[in-house]
Design a protein around this motif. Structure first.
Motif, PDB file in Angstrom:
ATOM      1  N   ARG A  41       1.088  -1.066   0.042  1.00 38.41           N
ATOM      2  CA  ARG A  41       0.031  -0.095   0.117  1.00 38.41           C
ATOM      3  C   ARG A  41       0.765   1.151   0.160  1.00 38.41           C
ATOM      4  O   ARG A  41       0.791   2.096  -0.811  1.00 38.41           O
ATOM      5  CB  ARG A  41      -0.813  -0.311   1.235  1.00 38.41           C
ATOM      6  CG  ARG A  41      -1.872   1.036   1.098  1.00 38.41           C
ATOM      7  CD  ARG A  41      -2.880   0.969   0.435  1.00 38.41           C
ATOM      8  NE  ARG A  41      -3.460   2.157  -0.225  1.00 38.41           N
ATOM      9  CZ  ARG A  41      -4.174   2.440  -1.195  1.00 38.41           C
ATOM     10  NH1 ARG A  41      -4.162   1.462  -2.194  1.00 38.41           N
ATOM     11  NH2 ARG A  41      -4.818   3.570  -1.447  1.00 38.41           N
ATOM     12  N   GLU A  95       0.940   3.864  -3.142  1.00 39.07           N
ATOM     13  CA  GLU A  95       0.611   5.336  -2.621  1.00 39.07           C
ATOM     14  C   GLU A  95       1.651   6.489  -2.900  1.00 39.07           C
ATOM     15  O   GLU A  95       1.370   7.568  -3.266  1.00 39.07           O
ATOM     16  CB  GLU A  95       0.104   5.425  -1.207  1.00 39.07           C
ATOM     17  CG  GLU A  95      -1.343   4.895  -0.950  1.00 39.07           C
ATOM     18  CD  GLU A  95      -1.810   5.092   0.655  1.00 39.07           C
ATOM     19  OE1 GLU A  95      -0.971   5.530   1.367  1.00 39.07           O
ATOM     20  OE2 GLU A  95      -2.926   5.010   0.712  1.00 39.07           O
ATOM     21  N   SER A 135      -6.457   5.117  -5.754  1.00 43.93           N
ATOM     22  CA  SER A 135      -5.545   3.867  -5.775  1.00 43.93           C
ATOM     23  C   SER A 135      -5.885   2.813  -5.003  1.00 43.93           C
ATOM     24  O   SER A 135      -6.620   3.080  -4.065  1.00 43.93           O
ATOM     25  CB  SER A 135      -3.952   4.152  -5.834  1.00 43.93           C
ATOM     26  OG  SER A 135      -3.811   4.701  -4.564  1.00 43.93           O
ATOM     27  N   TRP A 136      -5.601   1.568  -5.132  1.00 45.19           N
ATOM     28  CA  TRP A 136      -5.742   0.376  -4.478  1.00 45.19           C
ATOM     29  C   TRP A 136      -4.770  -0.622  -4.596  1.00 45.19           C
ATOM     30  O   TRP A 136      -3.943  -0.491  -5.628  1.00 45.19           O
ATOM     31  CB  TRP A 136      -7.157  -0.106  -4.495  1.00 45.19           C
ATOM     32  CG  TRP A 136      -7.682  -0.798  -5.876  1.00 45.19           C
ATOM     33  CD1 TRP A 136      -8.246  -0.265  -6.837  1.00 45.19           C
ATOM     34  CD2 TRP A 136      -7.294  -1.942  -6.307  1.00 45.19           C
ATOM     35  NE1 TRP A 136      -8.477  -1.090  -7.827  1.00 45.19           N
ATOM     36  CE2 TRP A 136      -7.876  -2.151  -7.383  1.00 45.19           C
ATOM     37  CE3 TRP A 136      -6.432  -3.257  -5.920  1.00 45.19           C
ATOM     38  CZ2 TRP A 136      -7.633  -3.210  -8.167  1.00 45.19           C
ATOM     39  CZ3 TRP A 136      -6.378  -4.190  -6.460  1.00 45.19           C
ATOM     40  CH2 TRP A 136      -6.963  -4.275  -7.909  1.00 45.19           C
ATOM     41  N   SER A 137      -4.578  -1.573  -3.536  1.00 44.92           N
ATOM     42  CA  SER A 137      -3.589  -2.680  -3.928  1.00 44.92           C
ATOM     43  C   SER A 137      -4.231  -3.764  -3.154  1.00 44.92           C
ATOM     44  O   SER A 137      -4.993  -3.732  -2.019  1.00 44.92           O
ATOM     45  CB  SER A 137      -2.291  -2.192  -3.218  1.00 44.92           C
ATOM     46  OG  SER A 137      -2.213  -1.913  -2.059  1.00 44.92           O
ATOM     47  N   GLU A 138      -3.709  -4.887  -3.462  1.00 44.53           N
ATOM     48  CA  GLU A 138      -4.343  -6.147  -2.808  1.00 44.53           C
ATOM     49  C   GLU A 138      -2.922  -7.119  -2.920  1.00 44.53           C
ATOM     50  O   GLU A 138      -2.563  -7.677  -3.953  1.00 44.53           O
ATOM     51  CB  GLU A 138      -5.327  -6.900  -3.500  1.00 44.53           C
ATOM     52  CG  GLU A 138      -5.924  -7.912  -2.778  1.00 44.53           C
ATOM     53  CD  GLU A 138      -7.293  -8.292  -3.569  1.00 44.53           C
ATOM     54  OE1 GLU A 138      -7.597  -9.538  -3.290  1.00 44.53           O
ATOM     55  OE2 GLU A 138      -7.948  -7.462  -4.019  1.00 44.53           O
TER      56      GLU A 138
END
Length: 118
Positions: free
Chosen positions: A14, A18, A31-34
């Motif tokens: 993350r 970012e 934005s996103w993360s996984e």
């Protein structure tokens, strides 16, 4: 109590995503993360190509790519890929995106994208 190792990985990913978004002058909310198998990330860009917004996506197996946002169920139209290294420094990602947008600018309407110089 010891934190879950997955939490540490999730926070590191993350922070990475970012930081890339910040260098591209994109708010973290866009934005996103996984983490997982594969780990993935996405950053929405305000730049447009053929009247569609652009996106930046990442997977730990394929690296980063700049693409046109899909409409509905279609696949994103990839404009450029950067598979190596799979997880470059955020400043390298921002520079690559800026260069790709600058190169595409004569072919697109009004791309005014400038990354942060940090």
């Amino acid at each position: 109590m010891k934190p879950d190792p997955g939490h540490v990985e999730a926070m590191a990913l993350r922070d990475y995503v970012e930081t890339v978004a910040e260098l591209l002058r994109v708010e973290p909310a866009a934005s996103w993360s996984e983490p997982g198998s594969p780990s993935t990330a996405y950053i929405a860009l305000a730049d447009r190509h053929a009247d569609r917004f652009l996106m930046l996506s990442w997977t730990d197996g394929d690296g980063w790519c700049l693409a046109v946002e899909p409409d509905g169920a279609e696949e994103p139209a990839v404009l450029v890929r950067w598979p190596e290294p799979a997880r470059p420094r955020p400043a390298v990602v921002a520079r690559r995106v800026h260069e790709a947008l600058t190169e595409a600018a004569p072919h697109a309407k009004g791309s005014t994208h400038e990354p942060d110089s940090r």
